[in-house]
Design an enzyme around this catalytic site. Sequence first.
Site, mmCIF file in Angstrom:
data_model
loop_
_atom_site.group_PDB
_atom_site.id
_atom_site.type_symbol
_atom_site.label_atom_id
_atom_site.label_comp_id
_atom_site.label_asym_id
_atom_site.label_seq_id
_atom_site.Cartn_x
_atom_site.Cartn_y
_atom_site.Cartn_z
ATOM 1 N N GLU A 455 0.838 -1.216 0.000
ATOM 2 C CA GLU A 455 0.000 0.000 0.000
ATOM 3 C C GLU A 455 0.868 1.259 0.000
ATOM 4 O OE1 GLU A 455 -2.794 -0.583 -0.876
ATOM 5 O OE2 GLU A 455 -3.095 -2.643 -0.203
ATOM 6 N N ASP A 519 3.658 -4.629 -5.497
ATOM 7 C CA ASP A 519 4.194 -5.903 -4.989
ATOM 8 C C ASP A 519 5.718 -5.892 -5.049
ATOM 9 O OD1 ASP A 519 1.747 -7.053 -4.428
ATOM 10 O OD2 ASP A 519 1.586 -8.090 -6.355
HETATM 11 ZN ZN LIG Z 1 -2.858 -2.725 -4.429
#
Ligand SMILES: [Zn+2]
Length: 615
Positions: A455, A519
């Site tokens: 995030e 990621d």
């Molecule tokens: Zn996301």
Amino acid sequence: MAANPMPADRQRWGRFNQLQDANFAILRRVLEAPGGDADRRKAGEYYAACMDETTIESKGLGPLEPELGRVAQLTRKEDLPALVAHLHSLGVNVLFRFGADTDRHDASKQIADIDQGGLGLPDRDYYLKTDARSVELKQKYQAHVQKMLGLLGSAGKPAGDAGAVMKIETALAQGSMDRTARRDPAASDHNMSTAEWQALTPAIDWTKYRSAAGTPAFDRINVSDPEFLKAMNTLIASTSLDDLKTYLTWQLVNNAADRLPRAFADADFDFFSRTLGGQEEQLPRWQRCVTETDAELGEALGKAFVEEAFGGAAKTDTLAMVAGIKTAMGKDIDEAPWMSAETKRAAHSKLNAVVDRIGYPDKWRDYGTIRVVRDDALGNRQRTTMFERKRTLDKIGKPVDRGEWSMTPPTVNAYYSPDRNTINFPAGILQPPFYQAGREAAVNYGGAGAVVGHELTHGFDDQGRKFDERGNLRNWWTDTDAKAYEDRASCIADQYSQYVVAGDTNLNGRLTLGENTADNGGVRLALMAYLAGPGATAPPVLDGFTPDQRFFIGFAQIWCENRRPEFERLRAATDPHSSGKYRVNGTVSNMPEFQKAFACKGDAPMVRQNQCRVW
Ligand SMILES: [Zn+2]
């Protein structure tokens, strides 16, 4: 994966679903014995009405008839804007979407926003693609629309048929911007006066729409997609009133299908879940009703969830992880060889301004004005939707409420908000397998820590990097640094475009770029924070694994899943997230840290030759 075969009532089955099920079991207990608290009681009544299939069946189409009547009574196009405003208040998103959004150039306030919409299929490409599978799906969709119109019987049946619906929705699809183009926030940034807005669409009188919708006064609006409005204008001007009414009727019944008698609900399941998602059986009704109560009265139910399931340790541990991961991001920025000192300074000021929200909102939404009736499932949903609609429209012209959440507390998910510059972690995801109080830290960092890193990295992905520390759409990059960024991002886009799901469908590396970038950076940041924090004193070997290995296993564990091929294709077309397998393999095969942790040889399949890295 072999030990967890796909249940007949799922489209995907993985760790996320297991946690969702565990959270739902808690919510079900609350809803079936709500106790004395007024919010819990209201949620309980809502759930009970949803569960009461006998009453729903015995009422037949009755609850929808007043709305079908409104559409049937439309006799002139001049009255269309008011009818559309009413349908929008019921959550029937015909033709376009209208609401409030953060002003992109002054993130402290909210303005009116109008956007493309009005489709029945999940994406515009379903209407436009001409390969054999797409054509077949389109035919099945048309048959489904025809079936639903037929089920209405003489009472609500419009003059036209599914062909008219296809014509209208296809025209809307042709006028729509594609999902990947929309990732660029500048593409949907068109602030204009209400007079300019009106000039785009002579066939629709917006004063009538605004007055029927009950919006506050405003004189500027963001028209996300002007080309769409022009196409919609042409469509309305050139389509017969009967065909428009057929389209509105279809959208109305489609929206209500799961709160109508079984014949409607089953047909709805058959197309949208079985044909599009590969799901063989319906979920048990209680799960569907928990889902809906969470969607409609989410903070009433969420408050109960937090009381039942969210311990103090989860908040303290997450805050510690967030602090460590922010420090790691600061270090990562400092060490980026491709970024100038000037852009690094701006990146730091954005990072320092990121606000973290853990678990649940500080202030709970007040649902006091909503009337929930024990024997009126459809009416309840109409009233909760109207409440939410009014709440949204009332925001126009008001300051942004920075404490507001866009996910409910039991949700197994998290998000970054570019216009608020906040990272948000609902209580629902701070549970096993993501996090467990007292569990070995490597696994908590590989799970919840990777989510926090993900995030945070969103603030610096292909979209997030275009917003500044206040949430304004403002370029804080030098041209050279922006170019270096784009080159690095392209490496990731090309990597994921090569991945194939369901044996025949490539991922769209540009659609999934933001998530893959998040990621790519998030796992590295979580690992850095782990090694600098609890990892520094962790047992060197546990269950035969080193701290780094335990971290990576924890990360891979959160994404284990089985997916149906139909669902893989649906998601490849619509989901900005990659399939779980590639979220893991795509991420760690870019990481020298992974190669080292497992002593992989240089030519091993999990070691990419051209390793991509943005953060
Ligand atoms: Zn996301």
